[in-house]
Design a protein around this motif. Structure first.
Motif, PDB file in Angstrom:
ATOM      1  N   ARG A 187     -33.806  -0.001  -3.198  1.00  0.00           N
ATOM      2  CA  ARG A 187     -33.301   1.327  -2.817  1.00  0.00           C
ATOM      3  C   ARG A 187     -34.379   2.370  -3.037  1.00  0.00           C
ATOM      4  NH1 ARG A 187     -27.053   0.665  -4.921  1.00  0.00           N
ATOM      5  NH2 ARG A 187     -26.806  -1.293  -3.805  1.00  0.00           N
ATOM      6  N   VAL A 188     -34.190   3.482  -2.377  1.00  0.00           N
ATOM      7  CA  VAL A 188     -35.214   4.527  -2.409  1.00  0.00           C
ATOM      8  C   VAL A 188     -34.613   5.800  -2.988  1.00  0.00           C
ATOM      9  CG1 VAL A 188     -36.702   5.939  -0.933  1.00  0.00           C
ATOM     10  CG2 VAL A 188     -36.285   3.551  -0.349  1.00  0.00           C
ATOM     11  N   ARG A 189     -35.394   6.497  -3.821  1.00  0.00           N
ATOM     12  CA  ARG A 189     -34.948   7.813  -4.278  1.00  0.00           C
ATOM     13  C   ARG A 189     -36.164   8.724  -4.424  1.00  0.00           C
ATOM     14  NH1 ARG A 189     -33.097   5.093  -9.804  1.00  0.00           N
ATOM     15  NH2 ARG A 189     -35.160   4.666 -10.661  1.00  0.00           N
ATOM     16  N   LEU A 190     -35.884  10.024  -4.547  1.00  0.00           N
ATOM     17  CA  LEU A 190     -36.966  10.974  -4.777  1.00  0.00           C
ATOM     18  C   LEU A 190     -37.450  10.811  -6.204  1.00  0.00           C
ATOM     19  CD1 LEU A 190     -35.401  14.152  -3.125  1.00  0.00           C
ATOM     20  CD2 LEU A 190     -37.341  12.811  -2.262  1.00  0.00           C
ATOM     21  N   ALA A 257     -46.921   6.266  -2.337  1.00  0.00           N
ATOM     22  CA  ALA A 257     -48.238   6.520  -2.917  1.00  0.00           C
ATOM     23  C   ALA A 257     -48.401   7.999  -3.282  1.00  0.00           C
ATOM     24  CB  ALA A 257     -49.321   6.087  -1.934  1.00  0.00           C
ATOM     25  N   LYS A 258     -47.793   8.865  -2.456  1.00  0.00           N
ATOM     26  CA  LYS A 258     -47.881  10.304  -2.726  1.00  0.00           C
ATOM     27  C   LYS A 258     -46.891  10.752  -3.790  1.00  0.00           C
ATOM     28  CE  LYS A 258     -49.518  11.534   1.872  1.00  0.00           C
ATOM     29  NZ  LYS A 258     -49.057  11.834   3.237  1.00  0.00           N
ATOM     30  N   LYS A 259     -46.189   9.778  -4.368  1.00  0.00           N
ATOM     31  CA  LYS A 259     -45.213  10.049  -5.420  1.00  0.00           C
ATOM     32  C   LYS A 259     -44.084  10.973  -4.964  1.00  0.00           C
ATOM     33  CE  LYS A 259     -47.456   8.529  -9.527  1.00  0.00           C
ATOM     34  NZ  LYS A 259     -48.234   7.566  -8.837  1.00  0.00           N
ATOM     35  N   VAL A 260     -43.719  10.861  -3.681  1.00  0.00           N
ATOM     36  CA  VAL A 260     -42.552  11.564  -3.180  1.00  0.00           C
ATOM     37  C   VAL A 260     -41.322  10.693  -3.440  1.00  0.00           C
ATOM     38  CG1 VAL A 260     -41.406  12.529  -1.142  1.00  0.00           C
ATOM     39  CG2 VAL A 260     -43.896  12.732  -1.430  1.00  0.00           C
ATOM     40  N   PHE A 261     -41.446   9.426  -3.028  1.00  0.00           N
ATOM     41  CA  PHE A 261     -40.361   8.465  -3.221  1.00  0.00           C
ATOM     42  C   PHE A 261     -40.714   7.457  -4.291  1.00  0.00           C
ATOM     43  CE2 PHE A 261     -39.113   8.985   1.459  1.00  0.00           C
ATOM     44  CZ  PHE A 261     -37.994   9.736   1.140  1.00  0.00           C
ATOM     45  N   GLU A 262     -39.686   6.880  -4.851  1.00  0.00           N
ATOM     46  CA  GLU A 262     -39.904   5.655  -5.612  1.00  0.00           C
ATOM     47  C   GLU A 262     -38.862   4.626  -5.193  1.00  0.00           C
ATOM     48  OE1 GLU A 262     -39.733   6.910  -9.637  1.00  0.00           O
ATOM     49  OE2 GLU A 262     -37.579   7.240  -9.636  1.00  0.00           O
ATOM     50  N   VAL A 263     -39.246   3.354  -5.360  1.00  0.00           N
ATOM     51  CA  VAL A 263     -38.324   2.275  -5.008  1.00  0.00           C
ATOM     52  C   VAL A 263     -37.776   1.696  -6.290  1.00  0.00           C
ATOM     53  CG1 VAL A 263     -38.210  -0.065  -4.063  1.00  0.00           C
ATOM     54  CG2 VAL A 263     -39.457   1.725  -2.841  1.00  0.00           C
TER      55      VAL A 263
END
Ligand code: ADP
Ligand code: ZN
Ligand code: ZN
Length: 820
Positions: A187-190, A257-263
């Motif tokens: 899953r993906v989140r900010l 990579a830009k640290k916008v999202f994390e999995v």
């Protein structure tokens, strides 16, 4: 004092083995726990502890248990008792039962093939040993445990394998490749840094030049419903996000990579569905209500009750009410169906009522899923209702209150190969009795044995003679195809009447089922000149021709052959098809009705569960007009628009050399006929036969089960068959025909000396050679009054003395008790 354990190993050997228990595990191991033990030359097996004690065996030096796998028993006491009963009754070993009962993932051994799971993503770093094994597998994705043991240098590998299996980093290799559902979901989140509006806005500006990434971010915000920090967003899966945004994973990886999202990974557990809204039960009709009360009354006095109800009388509705009643009292229900009758149709019907309390156990499920159900049944949160096939009798139960065996007459309830050759209906009755539970057998066409038991006081009997909403049973029209063929009125396998009715049905936008009890294009090919027929080189059978593949296949060993260009016997080039399988029917129908949408359902078109379900769903939704099939089309399916059913050749069912062939033919025809006109209109069945005067054909037309039963019973009594006599087949196999003959004669002589006239044979069975082994069969017919226990121990004794003879060392002997 030193402790020992007795264990069952997953091998067909009689008896149990004793191992020494290292002191540190003395307090941990209990009956039913699995342990890893060395066996034979450098092999390891998962064994099950049946007893912990302190007497070393006298005959041999004990080895030590290498590992324990369970702290809590994986096999419950009831199950063990059931296993013992099975091994005893069906004359096989506990190892045979163990092998059949437990999913592969629970009985690892050195020979087990394991397969790398490319979809696996570790949630946290793996322990070193596990990583080492996984690395080996990623290089060569399919290896057996022994191989991995050598390559990794890890001594006791089974526990490591078990742990990797639990994480689903690897799978146990199975016969059939199956689509795999991962148990964790990405899953993906900010990231925390992004979780405030200001930073996010800033990010939007930065992404202005990367439209794909921007689109992805926007999509996430939409899907998660993210508006305000502090307002918890909805969870968004990686897959859903990529699908919705139509984006590639490259764009997502950029944003990570830009640290916008994390999995992150979320356990989803295949078995835990979101809460299903359940619906109330249908109200039973007065007739159904009466049957329901009848069953409950019957259970006051008897443990087993037969519900004999015509097709579509609402038997399933009654089951649902009984299940409901049983689980209300805190008990569990096991609902058995034959393999091919377990469809989405029935699953959904039960899901609607029982929701999450229902578990499904299908042999075509991936092994990991079966392991999970087994574990769940051992846990506090076990299912109240299990809907499953034959092998679900092996699942752990603790509160079993009711067993339902639907379509009890089905011969697929009997396991043929390998041992234990058990009958799931009879085994289920035994299982239920061990729990003090009740068993309900349901069918429109009872087996002769069951009906005998139900009319002679052993079981109760409840009947339902009307269909739900009084829809009439189909009208059966008889067509004498022998006469028509003589006058040249037949078009391939179709009579003029059948063709006319099919045409009418198509014009009225109704559906048609054509039933032919035989798959393949033609059962065989034959040389027109000399009559040569190709046969399997391993087995004593003719080969079946499959047009789609243009191949000859052996239905016994699965071996395939090319179709010869000319006859190897005489050189003739005219090799012609003989007989008519489903594939041939399909071909002819497509030629005769080019505008119709045609589907075929047989073993060849339903190798996977999804293929099978799709054929049914398409037909249900009216995407198919004509469904051609083998007995598969007869199994408890509920279609609304079928107005015509054609039975193409009743005789092909009658000519089997088996005392059950008439019973089976009746059952098959009655079941197939039952598919016609289920709702709003009386259906029509066209029954084509060459023997219109046969009493059986008249019984089918009149749906006269009682006459069939009386006739069959008279024959069974005359020729000493069940239910009056019990049958046991003894099979002997050997590579050399002369050795086999000697062994079979010797065995028959021994058996006769104790059992006399009850022994028949030895004979060659219809297929006298399979997979390069010759086969002989001895038949034992025993009066119901004789103690089976004595017979069994006598058989074991005789077998032992035959095998003792040097000549017969590699003789294979096995038994089929209550053969079908
Ligand atoms: P059987 O199991 O005897 O073949 P089913 O239970 O499948 O019969 O019933 C046949 C059809 O009639 C099904 O579609 C079922 O939903 C419907 N039906 C039967 N009894 C009822 C009832 N009491 N209320 C509503 N629908 C019913
Ligand atoms: Zn073969
Ligand atoms: Zn020839």
């Amino acid at each position: 004092m030193k402790k020992y354990v007795d264990v069952i190993v997953p091998l067909p050997i009689a008896g149990q083995y004793t191992y020494a228990l290292p002191p540190e595990w003395e307090t941990e191991v209990r009956m039913g726990c699995r342990v890893v033990v060395p066996f034979g030359k450098k092999k390891y097996y998962t064994a099950i502890v049946t007893r912990v004690h302190d007497t070393p065996p006298e005959a041999y030096e004990t080895k030590e248990v290498s590992e324990i796998l369970d702290k809590q028993p994986a096999l419950l006491e009831h199950q063990y008792a059931f296993w013992q009963w099975l091994a005893d009754y069906y004359l096989c070993t506990l190892g045979d039962v163990y092998k059949a009962a437990m999913p592969s993932g629970m009985k690892l051994e050195s020979e087990t093939l394991v397969v790398y799971n490319p979809d696996f993503e570790a949630a946290e770093p793996l322990p070193e040993k596990e990583q080492r094994v996984l690395d080996l597998l990623s290089a060569d994705p399919e290896q057996c445990v022994t191989q991995l043991e050598k390559a990794s240098g890890i001594k006791h590998l089974l526990p490591v394998i078990k742990s990797l299996l639990d994480k689903e980093a690897i799978h146990v290799k199975e016969e059939l490749k199956r689509v795999y559902k991962p148990r964790t979901e990405a899953r993906v989140r900010l990231t925390d840094a992004m979780s405030n509006e200001r930073n996010l806005r800033f990010q939007f500006d930065l992404l202005a030049r990367a439209p794909k990434q921007l689109a992805l971010l926007m999509k996430y915000i939409e899907l998660s419903g993210w508006t305000q920090p502090g307002n918890p967003p909805k969870e968004v899966t990686r897959k859903a996000l990529l699908d919705a945004a139509g984006a590639s994973s490259a764009a997502l990886n950029e944003l990570i990579a830009k640290k916008v999202f994390e999995v992150y990974f979320q356990e989803i557990g295949r078995l835990t569905q979101s809460n299903v809204d359940t619906l109330p039960l249908n109200t039973l009709s007065p007739a159904q209500q009466q049957a329901y009360t009848g069953i409950l009354n019957c259970f006051r006095e008897k443990n087993v009750c037969l519900l004999h109800g015509v097709t579509a009388s609402g038997k399933t509705e009654i089951y649902i009410h009984l299940i409901n009643q049983t689980i209300k009292t805190g008990k569990q229900v096991l609902y058995l169906l034959p393999e091919i009758a377990l469809t989405t149709q029935i699953t959904e019907r039960l899901k609607r009522v029982f929701g999450n309390r229902l578990g499904i156990y299908h042999s075509k499920f991936p092994d990991a899923e079966r392991v999970e159900i087994w574990r769940k049944q051992l846990s506090e949160h076990d299912y109240d209702v299990i809907l499953g096939v034959r092998s679900s009798v092996f699942l752990p139960f603790r509160r079993l209150g009711l067993v339902i065996v639907d379509e009890e007459h089905e011969n697929t309830y009997k396991q043929q190969e390998p041992a234990p050759r058990y009958h799931a209906r009879n085994a289920a009755i035994m299982l239920a009795s061990m729990f003090g539970a009740k068993t309900l057998l349901g069918t429109a066409t009872p087996s002769i044995e069951t009906y005998y038991n139900a009319t002679h006081g052993k079981y109760g009997l409840v009947t339902l003679t009307e269909r739900h909403q009084n829809i009439r049973l189909p009208h059966i029209e008889l067509v004498d195809i022998k006469e028509l063929a003589r006058k040249k009125y037949m078009t391939a396998q179709f009579s003029p009447l059948l063709l006319q009715k099919v045409r009418e049905a198509l014009e009225n936008k109704e559906q048609v089922i054509l039933f032919q009890n035989r798959r393949g294009f033609a059962p065989m090919i034959e040389c027109r000149i000399c009559g040569w027929v190709p046969r399997c080189k391993n087995c004593d059978v003719s080969l079946t021709y499959h047009k789609g593949l243009n191949q000859l296949t052996c239905h016994y060993c699965g071996y395939t052959y090319q179709v010869p260009k000319s006859c190897p016997a005489c050189g003739g080039t005219e090799l012609m098809n003989r007989g008519f399988g489903t594939e041939k029917i399909e071909d002819d129908i497509k030629t005769l009705f080019p505008e119709a949408r045609v589907a075929r359902m047989d073993l060849d078109t339903t190798r996977t569960r999804t293929a099978y379900e799709k054929i049914i769903a398409d037909f249900e939704e009216g995407k198919t007009d004509i469904l051609i099939g083998t007995q598969m089309v007869s199994k408890g399916l509920d279609f609304d628009r079928v107005s015509v059913v054609g039975i193409l050749n009743a005789d092909s069912m009658l000519n089997y050399p088996d005392f059950r062939s008439y019973e089976r033919a009746f059952q098959l025809m009655a079941q197939v006929a039952g598919r016609a006109g289920r709702k709003n209109k009386q259906g029509l069945v066209i029954l084509q036969t060459k023997s219109p005067d046969l009493p059986l054909i008249r019984q089918v037309i009149a749906n006269d089960y009682n006459r069939l039963y009386q006739d069959q019973l008279a024959e069974r009594s005359l020729f000493k068959y069940p239910p009056f006599y019990r049958l046991i087949y003894v099979y002997l196999k050997h590579r050399k025909e002369d050795v086999l003959d000697q062994a079979a004669d010797l065995m028959a002589t021994y058996l006769r000396s104790g059992l006399g006239e009850r022994i028949l044979g030895p004979d060659k069975p219809p297929v006298a050679r399979v997979q390069t082994l010759y086969i002989k069969k001895i038949v034992i017919k025993i009066e119901q009054t004789v103690s089976m226990k004595k017979v069994r121990s006598y058989l074991v004794q005789v077998q032992r003395s035959v095998i003792e003879d040097e000549r017969f060392r590699s003789l294979v002997v096995y038994y089929d008790v209550d053969p079908m």
